[in-house]
Enzyme design. Structure first.
Site, PDB file in Angstrom:
ATOM      1  N   GLU A 116       0.817  -1.226   0.000  1.00 27.22           N
ATOM      2  CA  GLU A 116       0.000   0.000   0.000  1.00 27.22           C
ATOM      3  C   GLU A 116       0.851   1.277   0.000  1.00 27.22           C
ATOM      4  O   GLU A 116       0.381   2.340   0.405  1.00 27.22           O
ATOM      5  CB  GLU A 116      -0.969   0.005   1.182  1.00 27.22           C
ATOM      6  CG  GLU A 116      -2.078  -1.035   1.102  1.00 27.22           C
ATOM      7  CD  GLU A 116      -3.147  -0.757   0.036  1.00 27.22           C
ATOM      8  OE1 GLU A 116      -2.949   0.151  -0.808  1.00 27.22           O
ATOM      9  OE2 GLU A 116      -4.166  -1.456   0.047  1.00 27.22           O
ATOM     10  N   HIS A 122      -3.413   1.820   8.494  1.00 29.53           N
ATOM     11  CA  HIS A 122      -4.418   1.170   7.636  1.00 29.53           C
ATOM     12  C   HIS A 122      -4.728  -0.212   8.190  1.00 29.53           C
ATOM     13  O   HIS A 122      -3.808  -0.982   8.470  1.00 29.53           O
ATOM     14  CB  HIS A 122      -3.894   1.057   6.198  1.00 29.53           C
ATOM     15  CG  HIS A 122      -4.730   0.165   5.343  1.00 29.53           C
ATOM     16  ND1 HIS A 122      -6.066   0.387   5.131  1.00 29.53           N
ATOM     17  CD2 HIS A 122      -4.426  -0.965   4.656  1.00 29.53           C
ATOM     18  CE1 HIS A 122      -6.549  -0.567   4.351  1.00 29.53           C
ATOM     19  NE2 HIS A 122      -5.584  -1.404   4.055  1.00 29.53           N
ATOM     20  N   HIS A 165      -7.886  -3.656   8.354  1.00 25.86           N
ATOM     21  CA  HIS A 165      -9.131  -4.278   7.925  1.00 25.86           C
ATOM     22  C   HIS A 165      -9.923  -4.608   9.197  1.00 25.86           C
ATOM     23  O   HIS A 165     -10.505  -5.691   9.299  1.00 25.86           O
ATOM     24  CB  HIS A 165      -8.870  -5.544   7.117  1.00 25.86           C
ATOM     25  CG  HIS A 165      -8.095  -5.316   5.852  1.00 25.86           C
ATOM     26  ND1 HIS A 165      -7.741  -6.335   5.001  1.00 25.86           N
ATOM     27  CD2 HIS A 165      -7.621  -4.171   5.286  1.00 25.86           C
ATOM     28  CE1 HIS A 165      -7.063  -5.836   3.961  1.00 25.86           C
ATOM     29  NE2 HIS A 165      -6.970  -4.519   4.128  1.00 25.86           N
ATOM     30  N   TYR A 214     -19.988  11.692  20.393  1.00 24.91           N
ATOM     31  CA  TYR A 214     -19.119  12.877  20.315  1.00 24.91           C
ATOM     32  C   TYR A 214     -17.653  12.559  20.014  1.00 24.91           C
ATOM     33  O   TYR A 214     -16.918  13.396  19.495  1.00 24.91           O
ATOM     34  CB  TYR A 214     -19.237  13.722  21.592  1.00 24.91           C
ATOM     35  CG  TYR A 214     -18.531  13.165  22.805  1.00 24.91           C
ATOM     36  CD1 TYR A 214     -17.183  13.428  23.021  1.00 24.91           C
ATOM     37  CD2 TYR A 214     -19.204  12.382  23.741  1.00 24.91           C
ATOM     38  CE1 TYR A 214     -16.517  12.919  24.133  1.00 24.91           C
ATOM     39  CE2 TYR A 214     -18.557  11.873  24.848  1.00 24.91           C
ATOM     40  CZ  TYR A 214     -17.217  12.145  25.041  1.00 24.91           C
ATOM     41  OH  TYR A 214     -16.562  11.636  26.127  1.00 24.91           O
ATOM     42  N   HIS A 263     -13.126  -2.946   1.613  1.00 21.88           N
ATOM     43  CA  HIS A 263     -11.700  -3.094   1.910  1.00 21.88           C
ATOM     44  C   HIS A 263     -11.386  -2.856   3.399  1.00 21.88           C
ATOM     45  O   HIS A 263     -11.026  -3.805   4.094  1.00 21.88           O
ATOM     46  CB  HIS A 263     -10.905  -2.145   1.006  1.00 21.88           C
ATOM     47  CG  HIS A 263      -9.425  -2.261   1.142  1.00 21.88           C
ATOM     48  ND1 HIS A 263      -8.553  -1.860   0.159  1.00 21.88           N
ATOM     49  CD2 HIS A 263      -8.645  -2.709   2.164  1.00 21.88           C
ATOM     50  CE1 HIS A 263      -7.315  -2.074   0.552  1.00 21.88           C
ATOM     51  NE2 HIS A 263      -7.348  -2.587   1.768  1.00 21.88           N
ATOM     52  N   TYR A 293      -9.057  20.687  26.303  1.00 22.11           N
ATOM     53  CA  TYR A 293      -8.940  19.479  27.126  1.00 22.11           C
ATOM     54  C   TYR A 293      -7.482  19.092  27.312  1.00 22.11           C
ATOM     55  O   TYR A 293      -6.638  19.404  26.490  1.00 22.11           O
ATOM     56  CB  TYR A 293      -9.700  18.345  26.423  1.00 22.11           C
ATOM     57  CG  TYR A 293      -9.548  16.979  27.038  1.00 22.11           C
ATOM     58  CD1 TYR A 293     -10.323  16.602  28.121  1.00 22.11           C
ATOM     59  CD2 TYR A 293      -8.628  16.072  26.517  1.00 22.11           C
ATOM     60  CE1 TYR A 293     -10.196  15.336  28.680  1.00 22.11           C
ATOM     61  CE2 TYR A 293      -8.496  14.807  27.078  1.00 22.11           C
ATOM     62  CZ  TYR A 293      -9.283  14.448  28.150  1.00 22.11           C
ATOM     63  OH  TYR A 293      -9.145  13.191  28.695  1.00 22.11           O
TER      64      TYR A 293
HETATM   65 ZN   LIG Z   1      -5.781  -3.146   2.978  1.00 25.48          ZN
END
Ligand SMILES: [Zn+2]
Length: 213
Positions: free
Chosen positions: A75, A93, A95, A114, A157, A211
């Site tokens: 990727e 990234h 899944h 929120y 994906h 915060y």
């Molecule tokens: Zn992927």
């Protein structure tokens, strides 16, 4: 060794991917500063605990590998394209199952809680394209831009989350995954999830700015 600190972080945090995504399906990267022209990224096809800093691939934002004994994640185009956005210091990234369930339904995550403001007022879903392609990378960047969000689902994906640093990107991945779960569990119970208004989300954003310590 170039990008020594960024590569150390990839080694340190890669194991957290194992809790978020099945098998070896996830990847993460850390940029050489928030506007640097190279990033360290998890290697492809190896367990998350089986490499050290010198193995970790270093890739330029042009997509070319510069250093590291192992080959980078497939990727790379997605990571390289997203780093064209300002202020992105790290990308995660996964899944992860609840987010991916929404992505399979090709539905975005609306503001049902929120905590969503950690990544924007909603999490959009980017149009499907084959993994590892420039087309997929462009679809993800477009979805995040249009939604003014730092995260996006990807049709059929998974999920991508960006942040200024890797710790925040991982933390926000956990937030999105738990919100996707809440949303789908509410619907699975036969209930209709209510969403927060734009005004209510703006108030949360103001609260978040003041915060902390
Ligand atoms: Zn992927």
């Amino acid at each position: 060794m170039i990008l020594a600190e960024e590569r150390r972080q990839v080694v340190e945090y890669a194991s957290e991917l194992a809790d978020l995504t099945p098998g070896r399906t996830g990847n993460l990267s850390v940029r050489d500063g928030r506007d640097g022209d190279a990033f360290a990224i998890t290697p492809t096809g190896v367990p998350y605990d089986s490499f050290d800093a010198s193995d970790v691939p270093v890739v330029g934002v042009d997509g070319e590998q510069r250093d590291g004994a192992m080959k980078p994640s497939s990727e790379v185009p997605m990571h390289a394209s997203i780093y064209e956005r300002e202020d992105v210091g790290a990308i995660v990234h996964t899944h992860s199952p609840w987010s991916t369930a929404l992505a399979v339904a090709r539905e975005e995550l609306p503001p049902i809680h929120y905590m969503i403001v950690a990544v924007g007022k909603r999490v959009p879903v980017a149009e499907y394209a084959p993994y590892g392609t420039d087309e997929l990378a462009a679809n993800i960047v477009q979805a995040m831009d249009e939604a003014d969000a730092t995260a996006s689902l990807i049709e059929n994906h998974g999920l991508v989350v960006t942040a200024a640093d890797l710790e925040t990107a991982l933390e926000n991945t956990v937030h999105v995954e738990s919100l996707a779960r809440l949303y789908l569990q509410t619907r699975a119970a036969g209930l209709e999830p209510a969403t927060l208004s734009d005004e209510q989300l703006e108030t949360v954003l103001e609260q978040f700015e003041s915060y902390g310590q």
